[in-house]
Enzyme design. Structure first.
Site, short mmCIF file in Angstrom:
data_model
loop_
_atom_site.label_atom_id
_atom_site.label_comp_id
_atom_site.label_asym_id
_atom_site.label_seq_id
_atom_site.Cartn_x
_atom_site.Cartn_y
_atom_site.Cartn_z
CG PHE A 123 -11.98 3.98 -8.12
CD1 PHE A 123 -10.96 3.85 -9.32
CD2 PHE A 123 -11.86 2.68 -7.49
CE1 PHE A 123 -10.23 2.77 -9.36
CE2 PHE A 123 -11.03 1.64 -7.40
CZ PHE A 123 -10.14 1.76 -8.68
CD GLU A 127 -19.31 -5.97 -9.20
OE1 GLU A 127 -19.58 -7.22 -9.33
OE2 GLU A 127 -19.12 -5.51 -10.51
CD1 TRP A 156 -21.13 0.34 1.13
CD2 TRP A 156 -19.64 -0.95 0.95
NE1 TRP A 156 -21.33 -0.35 2.17
CE2 TRP A 156 -20.52 -1.53 2.01
CE3 TRP A 156 -18.56 -2.05 0.76
CZ2 TRP A 156 -20.37 -2.96 2.71
CZ3 TRP A 156 -18.33 -3.03 1.36
CH2 TRP A 156 -19.35 -3.74 2.15
CB THR A 158 -16.10 7.54 -2.29
OG1 THR A 158 -15.83 6.63 -1.14
CG2 THR A 158 -15.82 8.87 -1.66
NE ARG A 267 -9.71 16.09 33.89
CZ ARG A 267 -10.71 16.24 34.47
NH1 ARG A 267 -11.47 17.53 34.34
NH2 ARG A 267 -11.40 15.25 35.03
CD GLN A 335 -7.96 4.95 28.16
OE1 GLN A 335 -8.79 4.74 27.49
NE2 GLN A 335 -7.89 4.61 29.35
N GLY A 338 -10.27 10.73 28.88
CA GLY A 338 -11.25 10.07 29.77
C GLY A 338 -12.68 10.20 29.28
CD GLU A 362 -8.28 4.43 -2.32
OE1 GLU A 362 -7.17 4.26 -2.68
OE2 GLU A 362 -8.89 5.59 -2.80
N1 CAA Z 1 0.05 -2.48 -11.16
C1 CAA Z 1 -0.50 -2.66 -12.47
N2 CAA Z 1 -1.09 -4.14 -12.72
C2 CAA Z 1 -1.01 -4.96 -11.39
C3 CAA Z 1 -0.75 -4.49 -10.32
C4 CAA Z 1 -0.20 -3.17 -10.06
N3 CAA Z 1 -0.05 -2.78 -8.84
N4 CAA Z 1 -1.01 -5.55 -9.45
C5 CAA Z 1 -1.34 -6.46 -10.16
N5 CAA Z 1 -1.65 -6.04 -11.27
C6 CAA Z 1 -1.91 -6.78 -12.67
C7 CAA Z 1 -1.11 -8.13 -12.61
O1 CAA Z 1 0.14 -8.09 -13.25
C8 CAA Z 1 -1.90 -9.19 -13.42
O2 CAA Z 1 -2.09 -8.94 -14.83
P1 CAA Z 1 -2.03 -10.02 -15.90
O3 CAA Z 1 -3.18 -10.80 -15.51
O4 CAA Z 1 -2.21 -9.28 -17.12
O5 CAA Z 1 -0.57 -10.59 -15.40
C9 CAA Z 1 -3.52 -8.73 -12.95
O6 CAA Z 1 -3.41 -7.35 -12.14
C10 CAA Z 1 -3.81 -9.48 -11.87
O7 CAA Z 1 -3.15 -9.49 -10.66
P2 CAA Z 1 -3.16 -10.35 -9.38
O8 CAA Z 1 -2.86 -11.71 -9.86
O9 CAA Z 1 -2.09 -9.68 -8.34
O10 CAA Z 1 -4.55 -10.30 -8.91
P3 CAA Z 1 -5.25 -10.81 -7.66
O11 CAA Z 1 -6.50 -11.45 -8.09
O12 CAA Z 1 -4.23 -12.00 -7.07
O13 CAA Z 1 -5.74 -9.84 -6.85
C11 CAA Z 1 -5.39 -8.04 -4.85
C12 CAA Z 1 -4.73 -8.99 -6.22
C13 CAA Z 1 -4.16 -7.39 -4.61
C14 CAA Z 1 -5.82 -8.92 -3.86
C15 CAA Z 1 -6.33 -7.18 -5.59
O14 CAA Z 1 -7.59 -7.82 -5.81
C16 CAA Z 1 -6.73 -5.96 -4.41
O15 CAA Z 1 -5.99 -5.00 -4.41
N6 CAA Z 1 -7.75 -6.29 -3.75
C17 CAA Z 1 -8.22 -4.86 -2.99
C18 CAA Z 1 -9.29 -4.25 -3.73
C19 CAA Z 1 -9.30 -2.83 -3.02
O16 CAA Z 1 -8.30 -2.35 -2.86
N7 CAA Z 1 -10.42 -2.33 -3.10
C20 CAA Z 1 -10.50 -0.82 -2.83
C21 CAA Z 1 -11.81 -0.22 -3.40
S1 CAA Z 1 -11.83 1.42 -3.94
C22 CAA Z 1 -12.12 2.10 -2.60
O17 CAA Z 1 -12.09 1.76 -1.39
C23 CAA Z 1 -12.31 3.89 -2.79
C24 CAA Z 1 -12.80 4.75 -1.61
O18 CAA Z 1 -14.14 4.58 -1.44
C25 CAA Z 1 -11.80 5.26 -0.63
#
Ligand code: CAA
Length: 387
Positions: A123, A127, A156, A158, A267, A335, A338, A362
Site C-alpha cells: 500500500f 511520501e 517506507w 511495507t 525470579r 521493568q 530489570g 496507519e
Molecule cells: N472513508 C471514506 N472516505 C473518507 C473517510 C473514510 N473514513 N474519511 C475521509 N474520507 C473522504 C472525505 O469524505 C472526503 O471526500 P470528499 O472530498 O469527496 O468529500 C475526503 O476523503 C477528504 O477527507 P478529509 O477532509 O477528512 O481529509 P483531510 O485532508 O482532512 O485528512 C486525515 C484526513 C484523517 C488527516 C487523513 O489524511 C489521514 O488519515 N492521515 C493519516 C495518513 C495515514 O494513516 N497514513 C498511513 C500510511 S499507510 C501505512 O502506514 C501502512 C504500513 O506500513 C503499516
C-alpha cells in the site's frame, strides 16, 4: 451480546498459534538480529490459508470472517510483529481494497494470487513530504495513451519490493489541490525501482522500502475505483487497516505481559519470588486489565466491520488504545525483568522496539485522536483538519 468466539474462530486462532509456535518463535531472535525477511514462511502461511483469511473462497481465500483474521494477526504478532505487519498490510491494505473497490475483472485478476500468497500486497500512500497530511501527496499520474504514466517517490512502503501488487495513490488532477485530485492505481511491484528506506528501530523481519517511479506506465484497467476518488479508497482502507494494527499491538502487549508474568513467578529476590511483592503484582494486574480492555475494543471494531457497520471511530479508538497499551506494557515488561530485560537474552527489548511503530503507522495516535474527535463532535471532515 456474546463474548465467546465461535468454533471456527477458535479453530483458526489455534491454527495460527500452533504455526507461530512451530515456525516463528524458534527463529524470531535470529530474524531480528540479522534483519532477515523470512520469505519461505509466507509459503507455509499460504498453505494454511493465512494469506487470505477473510477473503471469500471464490477469490482463493479461506472465507473466514474479519474477526478470524484479527485473531490470526494477534497470534502472529505475539510471536513476531514483523510477520504481523507483513500479513496485515498484504491483507487489509492491498487485498481488501481491491475486493471492495475493484471491478469484477480486477477482483478476479488480482485477488486470487494475493489470497493464495503467490503475490504479496503493498500500500503506497506515504511520501517524503506527505505523511499525516496524506492528501498533500505529490506523486503524479499523467494520461499516457489509453493509460497513465506515474512519477514520484513513495516512502517506507511495507512489502514494496516483494513481487506483488501495490495499491498506489497518485495525483491525477494537478489543478485540484489536496485529497480531491488523488486517484488509486494497481501497480506491479516489479515495475517499480526500490531503494532502501534506511534502518528501522524494530520490525526487522519485515521489509520496508522506498519506491521510485519515473514514468511507470500502467493501463487504464489499473485505475482502482473512480478517477479523483482515490483518497476515499485510502481512507476506507485505513479504517479497516487500523483494526489490523490494533490487533498487532495487542499481540505484542500480550507477549510482553506473558513474559513478565512467567519471569515474576520464577525470579527470586529478598528470599521470595518477585511475584509475591505487591509492586510487581500491581504491574501485572494493570497489564492484564489494560490488555483485556484493548482486546474488547479491537474485537468490537472487527465485529462492526464484519457486519458492514460504520467502524471509522471504533477502529481509530482500538488502534489508539491498543498501541498505547503496547508501548506502555513493553516498557513495564522490561521493568519487571530489570537488568535482564535490557539485554538481548530476553525478547522484552524487541517487544519494546516493535511496539513503538504501532503508535505511528496507519495514522499516528494524534491522527487517531483527530478522527475520533471529528466523529464524536459530529464536525465536518475538514473542520478540524491540520491546516
Ligand atoms: N472513508 C471514506 N472516505 C473518507 C473517510 C473514510 N473514513 N474519511 C475521509 N474520507 C473522504 C472525505 O469524505 C472526503 O471526500 P470528499 O472530498 O469527496 O468529500 C475526503 O476523503 C477528504 O477527507 P478529509 O477532509 O477528512 O481529509 P483531510 O485532508 O482532512 O485528512 C486525515 C484526513 C484523517 C488527516 C487523513 O489524511 C489521514 O488519515 N492521515 C493519516 C495518513 C495515514 O494513516 N497514513 C498511513 C500510511 S499507510 C501505512 O502506514 C501502512 C504500513 O506500513 C503499516
Amino acid at each position: 451480546m456474546d463474548f465467546a468466539l465461535t468454533d471456527d474462530q477458535r479453530e483458526i486462532q489455534t491454527l495460527a498459534r500452533d504455526l507461530a509456535r512451530d515456525e516463528i518463535e524458534p527463529h524470531v531472535a535470529d530474524w531480528d538480529r540479522e534483519h532477515t525477511f523470512p520469505r519461505e514462511l509466507y509459503g507455509k502461511l499460504a498453505e494454511l490459508g493465512l494469506m487470505g483469511v477473510c477473503v471469500p473462497e471464490e477469490y482463493g481465500g479461506a472465507g473466514a470472517d474479519f474477526l478470524s483474521y484479527v485473531l490470526v494477526l494477534e497470534e502472529l504478532s505475539r510471536a513476531d510483529a514483523g510477520v504481523g505487519v507483513t500479513v496485515a498490510v498484504h491483507t487489509s491494505a492491498a487485498t481488501l481494497p481491491i475486493l471492495m473497490f475493484g471491478t469484477d475483472e480486477q477482483r478476479s485478476r488480482f485477488v486470487p494470487p494475493l489470497a493464495r500468497g503467490e503475490a504479496i500486497g503493498a500500500f503506497a500512500l506515504t511520501e517524503p513530504d506527505s505523511g499525516s497530511d496524506a492528501g498533500s501527496l505529490r506523486t503524479k499520474a499523467e494520461p499516457d495513451g489509453d493509460g497513465w504514466a506515474i512519477s514520484g517517490r513513495k516512502q517506507w512502503i511495507t512489502n514494496g519490493s516483494l513481487g506483488g501488487t501495490i495499491v498506489l495513490f497518485a495525483r491525477t488532477d494537478p489543478d485540484t489541490p489536496g485529497s480531491g485530485g488523488v486517484s488509486a492505481f494497481l501497480v506491479d511491484s516489479d515495475q517499480v525501482e526500490t531503494v532502501s528506506s534506511g534502518e528501522k528501530l524494530g520490525l526487522h523481519s519485515s521489509s520496508t522500502v522506498d519506491l521510485v517511479l519515473d514514468g511507470v506506465r500502467v493501463g487504464a484497467d489499473r485505475l482502482l475505483h473512480e478517477e479523483r476518488k482515490g483518497f476515499s479508497v485510502a481512507m476506507a482502507t485505513l479504517d479497516g487497516g487500523r483494526i489490523g494494527i490494533a490487533a498487532q499491538a495487542l499481540g505484542i502487549a500480550q507477549a510482553a505481559y506473558e513474559l513478565a508474568r512467567s519471569y515474576a513467578l520464577e525470579r527470586r529476590q529478598f528470599g521470595q519470588r518477585i511475584a509475591e511483592f505487591q509492586a510487581i503484582q500491581w504491574k501485572l494486574a494493570d497489564m492484564s486489565t489494560q490488555i483485556d480492555a484493548a482486546r474488547l475494543l479491537v474485537y468490537r471494531a472487527a465485529w462492526l466491520k464484519q457486519q458492514g457497520l460504520p467502524h471509522t471511530e471504533e477502529g481509530a479508538k482500538a488502534k489508539l488504545f491498543a498501541s498505547e497499551v503496547a508501548r506502555r506494557q513493553t516498557g513495564e515488561a522490561i521493568q519487571v525483568l530489570g537488568g535482564y530485560g535490557y539485554t538481548r537474552e530476553f525478547p522484552a527489548e524487541r517487544y519494546y522496539r516493535d511496539a513503538k511503530i504501532t503508535e505511528i503507522y496507519e495514522g499516528t495516535s494524534e491522527i487517531q485522536r483527530l478522527v475520533i474527535a471529528r466523529s464524536v463532535l459530529g464536525l465536518g471532515q475538514r473542520a478540524m483538519a491540520l491546516k
